[in-house]
Design a protein around this motif. Structure first.
Motif, mmCIF file in Angstrom:
data_model
loop_
_atom_site.group_PDB
_atom_site.id
_atom_site.type_symbol
_atom_site.label_atom_id
_atom_site.label_comp_id
_atom_site.label_asym_id
_atom_site.label_seq_id
_atom_site.Cartn_x
_atom_site.Cartn_y
_atom_site.Cartn_z
ATOM 1 N N PHE A 65 22.984 7.577 -0.420
ATOM 2 C CA PHE A 65 24.344 7.043 -0.331
ATOM 3 C C PHE A 65 24.481 6.155 0.908
ATOM 4 O O PHE A 65 23.906 6.439 1.966
ATOM 5 C CB PHE A 65 25.372 8.173 -0.254
ATOM 6 C CG PHE A 65 25.644 8.858 -1.564
ATOM 7 C CD1 PHE A 65 26.775 8.544 -2.298
ATOM 8 C CD2 PHE A 65 24.763 9.807 -2.065
ATOM 9 C CE1 PHE A 65 27.025 9.173 -3.512
ATOM 10 C CE2 PHE A 65 25.000 10.437 -3.278
ATOM 11 C CZ PHE A 65 26.133 10.115 -4.004
ATOM 12 N N LYS A 83 27.757 5.048 -3.603
ATOM 13 C CA LYS A 83 26.648 4.612 -4.442
ATOM 14 C C LYS A 83 27.133 3.384 -5.215
ATOM 15 O O LYS A 83 28.039 3.487 -6.041
ATOM 16 C CB LYS A 83 26.225 5.721 -5.411
ATOM 17 C CG LYS A 83 25.248 6.736 -4.848
ATOM 18 C CD LYS A 83 23.837 6.158 -4.756
ATOM 19 C CE LYS A 83 22.842 7.230 -4.256
ATOM 20 N NZ LYS A 83 22.480 8.169 -5.312
ATOM 21 N N HIS A 140 25.734 13.407 -6.584
ATOM 22 C CA HIS A 140 24.281 13.175 -6.579
ATOM 23 C C HIS A 140 23.718 13.180 -7.995
ATOM 24 O O HIS A 140 22.994 12.259 -8.393
ATOM 25 C CB HIS A 140 23.589 14.240 -5.737
ATOM 26 C CG HIS A 140 22.097 14.193 -5.843
ATOM 27 N ND1 HIS A 140 21.353 13.125 -5.378
ATOM 28 C CD2 HIS A 140 21.209 15.066 -6.389
ATOM 29 C CE1 HIS A 140 20.068 13.353 -5.623
ATOM 30 N NE2 HIS A 140 19.963 14.524 -6.228
ATOM 31 N N THR A 143 24.592 10.114 -10.191
ATOM 32 C CA THR A 143 24.044 8.817 -9.806
ATOM 33 C C THR A 143 22.527 8.789 -9.812
ATOM 34 O O THR A 143 21.925 7.808 -9.344
ATOM 35 C CB THR A 143 24.570 8.408 -8.412
ATOM 36 O OG1 THR A 143 24.277 9.440 -7.458
ATOM 37 C CG2 THR A 143 26.074 8.176 -8.452
ATOM 38 N N PRO A 146 21.502 5.027 -12.348
ATOM 39 C CA PRO A 146 22.547 4.156 -11.781
ATOM 40 C C PRO A 146 23.727 3.973 -12.720
ATOM 41 O O PRO A 146 23.576 3.809 -13.932
ATOM 42 C CB PRO A 146 21.799 2.835 -11.565
ATOM 43 C CG PRO A 146 20.372 3.234 -11.376
ATOM 44 C CD PRO A 146 20.168 4.410 -12.296
ATOM 45 N N ASP A 150 31.025 1.556 -8.997
ATOM 46 C CA ASP A 150 30.784 2.214 -7.711
ATOM 47 C C ASP A 150 31.358 3.631 -7.719
ATOM 48 O O ASP A 150 32.417 3.885 -8.311
ATOM 49 C CB ASP A 150 31.446 1.440 -6.575
ATOM 50 C CG ASP A 150 30.843 0.063 -6.352
ATOM 51 O OD1 ASP A 150 29.764 -0.211 -6.899
ATOM 52 O OD2 ASP A 150 31.484 -0.731 -5.629
#
Length: 399
Positions: A65, A83, A140, A143, A146, A150
């Protein structure tokens, strides 16, 4: 001054934020409880958020991050972990507070993080380090692949007192939607009351108690104010009730006046609290009080007052059709296996500030009990469930 019970001074410092064992949200919550983050504005001498903020910043950095530390007030930091998305998706903010209330009178070790009978114990387990741990783990996990949008993890100082952390975050960051983590007992909190505190000073004129007609008795005028507030309270109770919040309220929290038994009181001071509903702004509430006081001044000789707004926060209400509300509701029902209750809270939260900043949001969090109480705990099952629900909501909203 608040005094904390003896504890191992190396306990929290020995924790390694990069340890992947901290991907178990209950184990992570237990370690966060071990870090004293008592709000010093509530408990003089409290540790504040510096240590837990640094620990969470390292945890986020170890997992890729982008970490920002905000600290307009020295010693009271908030952390924002981001992220970045690949583009074209909606941004989502997760908000959880780092501070806790004090520990005076706590039964046992408030920093133990003890686990037994599916309960995690310690100050903040319920409000809200269980939820904080769920936020970190969910962010966590969500992400690892991806996202398009955001993800912002905002871990804020001072929620339990002045909300300076969320205010500071919102001056720097925004998002398309937000989830504020508070102990909602696995319900969706979609509204809560606002509040306003006022200081009222009534001005009289001192005179000898044997000749009260030569003075102006501020305490007598305070009695008229109390009577007027009772009538205002009756009127508030006669208005249509909010379906989840019921009615607002008004009350006198403190009152003082006079100097001695032989003197007519030259002044009296009151602190007035007004709890409000969605649609009632702080300006409307102040105008309501001033109408009452001005009426008394017209009808009562020598009635003189000063009214000061001390603190005022608006109420909060989510729109059930917001995408973030519908998605969180769907994911919670899927994980829990039953329809999720939507409820309102009588108290105020930082969600109102988030919404005032133009970010649609709602509140959600763990099950348990003991917020601000001598014994606090959260169920381990609910910490796991909140982490899973948040993870799936993040992916559904921003993926």
């Amino acid at each position: 001054m608040a005094t904390n019970p003896p504890r191992d001074p190396g306990m929290a410092g020995a924790l390694d934020p990069a340890d992947d064992g901290h991907l178990d949200p209950v184990a992570l919550a237990a370690r966060l409880i071990a870090i004293d983050s008592t709000n010093p504005d509530l408990a003089p001498g409290g540790a504040g958020e510096a240590e837990i903020a640094a620990w969470c910043a390292r945890w986020l950095a170890a997992r890729g991050f982008e970490v920002h530390r905000l600290e307009e007030r020295a010693g009271r930091p908030s952390i924002v972990g981001i992220k970045r998305g690949t583009g074209g998706g909606l941004s989502l903010m997760l908000n959880a507070h780092l501070d806790t209330v004090g520990v005076d009178g706590y039964e046992g070790d408030p920093f133990s993080g003890a686990r037994h009978s599916d309960r995690l114990h310690g100050r903040g387990a319920f409000d809200t380090k269980g939820g904080l741990a769920a936020v970190l783990v969910a962010a966590h996990r969500a992400t690892l692949t991806p996202l398009a949008g955001d993800l912002l993890v905002t871990l804020v100082a001072d929620e339990e007192f002045g909300s300076l952390g969320t205010e500071e975050v919102l001056r720097r960051f925004t998002a398309d939607a937000a989830i504020v983590v508070e102990p909602s007992e696995l319900s969706l909190t979609v509204c809560h009351r606002g509040f306003a505190w006022f200081g009222l000073t009534l001005h009289g004129r001192a005179a000898h108690g044997s000749m009260p007609g030569q003075g102006v008795d501020a305490i007598r005028h305070a009695g008229l104010v109390l009577q007027g507030l009772d009538e205002l309270s009756t009127g508030i109770g006669q208005k249509p009730a909010h379906p989840l919040l019921g009615h607002g309220s008004v009350r006198v929290a403190t009152i003082s006046g006079g100097t001695d038994a032989a003197t007519v009181a030259a002044s009296a001071t009151l602190t007035i609290e007004r709890r409000s509903l969605p649609g009632e702004t702080p300006a409307m509430i102040e105008a309501e009080l001033r109408r009452l006081l001005d009426s008394l001044a017209r009808d009562t000789a020598d009635f003189s007052y000063d009214l000061t707004r001390l603190v005022a926060r608006g109420a909060f209400e989510a729109d059930p059709d917001w995408p973030i509300v519908r998605l969180l509701d769907e994911q919670a029902e899927r994980v829990l296996g039953h329809a999720v209750v939507q409820r309102g809270e009588p108290f105020w939260t930082d969600a109102a500030l988030v919404l005032e900043a133009g970010i649609p949001c709602l509140l959600f969090g763990v099950d348990g009990a003991g917020a601000h109480a001598p014994l606090e705990w959260a169920t381990e099952a609910s910490i796991h469930q909140v982490a899973e629900i948040l993870e799936d909501t993040i992916v559904a909203f921003s993926g």
